[in-house]
Motif scaffolding. Structure first.
Motif, PDB file in Angstrom:
ATOM      1  N   THR A   1      -9.873  -0.828   1.607  1.00  0.00           N
ATOM      2  CA  THR A   1      -9.163  -2.112   1.659  1.00  0.00           C
ATOM      3  C   THR A   1      -9.974  -3.069   2.514  1.00  0.00           C
ATOM      4  O   THR A   1     -10.697  -2.651   3.429  1.00  0.00           O
ATOM      5  CB  THR A   1      -7.755  -1.980   2.264  1.00  0.00           C
TER       6      THR A   1
ATOM      7  N   LEU B   1       0.829  -1.206   0.000  1.00  0.00           N
ATOM      8  CA  LEU B   1       0.000   0.000   0.000  1.00  0.00           C
ATOM      9  C   LEU B   1       0.864   1.257   0.000  1.00  0.00           C
ATOM     10  O   LEU B   1       0.534   2.247  -0.679  1.00  0.00           O
ATOM     11  CB  LEU B   1      -0.930  -0.002   1.206  1.00  0.00           C
TER      12      LEU B   1
ATOM     13  N   ARG C   1       0.679   4.055  -3.065  1.00  0.00           N
ATOM     14  CA  ARG C   1       0.246   5.439  -2.832  1.00  0.00           C
ATOM     15  C   ARG C   1       1.098   6.462  -3.562  1.00  0.00           C
ATOM     16  O   ARG C   1       0.739   7.647  -3.615  1.00  0.00           O
ATOM     17  CB  ARG C   1       0.218   5.738  -1.331  1.00  0.00           C
TER      18      ARG C   1
ATOM     19  N   VAL D   1      -8.063  -4.169  -2.627  1.00  0.00           N
ATOM     20  CA  VAL D   1      -7.759  -2.729  -2.617  1.00  0.00           C
ATOM     21  C   VAL D   1      -8.564  -2.051  -3.721  1.00  0.00           C
ATOM     22  O   VAL D   1      -8.560  -2.515  -4.869  1.00  0.00           O
ATOM     23  CB  VAL D   1      -6.258  -2.465  -2.844  1.00  0.00           C
TER      24      VAL D   1
ATOM     25  N   VAL E   1      -5.725   5.427  -2.220  1.00  0.00           N
ATOM     26  CA  VAL E   1      -6.405   4.217  -1.777  1.00  0.00           C
ATOM     27  C   VAL E   1      -7.737   4.604  -1.141  1.00  0.00           C
ATOM     28  O   VAL E   1      -7.788   5.364  -0.168  1.00  0.00           O
ATOM     29  CB  VAL E   1      -5.537   3.423  -0.785  1.00  0.00           C
TER      30      VAL E   1
END
Length: 212
Positions: free
Chosen positions: A192, A180, A184, A205, A189
């Motif tokens: 999740t 993650l 990014r 995700v 995001v």
């Protein structure tokens, strides 16, 4: 779109229980009811995401790029409700089965390519509203970042992170955090969720491209 599902996806009864379903030719021995075929969420990470009610942003009819199509179990369902569906698979053996799944679906385009090398299929794939990624390789965030070029600014990345493909011995939670963090750098995001118990050591995700 009803119940958070794209147009063309419904919850219907099969074998005494309600399951997701799409209209299309059967591919993997799934139960059918007329034109409808059950979508087995235990064999599909995207199916599991939809079953759990994740807001995928899929509405039906949109162009989709599917990375890690394998033999076509999930991508055939996607093609049942989406628009042009580009299915990238690296291994020749499952690609042969993918070709069979694509035969009755004029909008499903199998590509025997490496998802880590999007330049090799950039001449074929049009801009898409969704990328579905289910690849068993290290560097899953990097694959998503490299393929971001195809995704509309308001599009969605629907990623199933396989912890054991990144690191077979590390704690899956630590693996997910690292992926993650890398993701990014090019995506925001949005949501999740772990896919246990249907898909152990997998994280769903939902993300959208960063535009700044």
């Amino acid at each position: 779109m009803s119940d958070g599902l794209p147009d063309g996806v419904e919850r219907r009864p099969f074998d005494g229980r309600e399951r997701l379903a799409t209209r299309g030719s059967p591919v993997y021995g799934e139960p059918t009811d007329g034109d409808w075929r059950a979508w087995d969420a235990s064999r599909s990470k995207l199916g599991a995401m939809l079953s759990r009610g994740l807001d995928t942003g899929l509405t039906g009819g949109e162009p989709v790029l599917y990375l890690g199509a394998a033999a076509g179990t999930t991508v055939s369902h996607v093609a049942d409700f989406a628009g042009p569906t580009y299915a990238v698979e690296f291994a020749p053996r499952p690609t042969r089965d993918l070709l069979d799944a694509a035969a009755p679906r004029s909008n499903l385009f199998p590509l025997l390519k490496d998802a880590r090398e999007p330049a090799s299929y950039a001449h074929v794939v049009e801009p898409v509203d969704a990328i579905v990624q289910d690849v068993a390789t290290r560097g899953q965030a990097e694959v998503a970042l490299r393929n971001r070029r195809f995704l509309a600014d308001d599009g969605r990345l629907l990623l199933a992170v396989k912890a054991r493909s990144e690191d077979v011995v590390a704690d899956p939670g630590d693996v997910f955090e690292r992926v993650l963090e890398d993701l990014r750098s090019g995506y925001e995001v949005l949501a999740t969720e772990r896919l246990t118990p249907t898909h152990e050591d997998h994280l769903a995700v939902v993300a959208t491209p960063r535009t700044e």
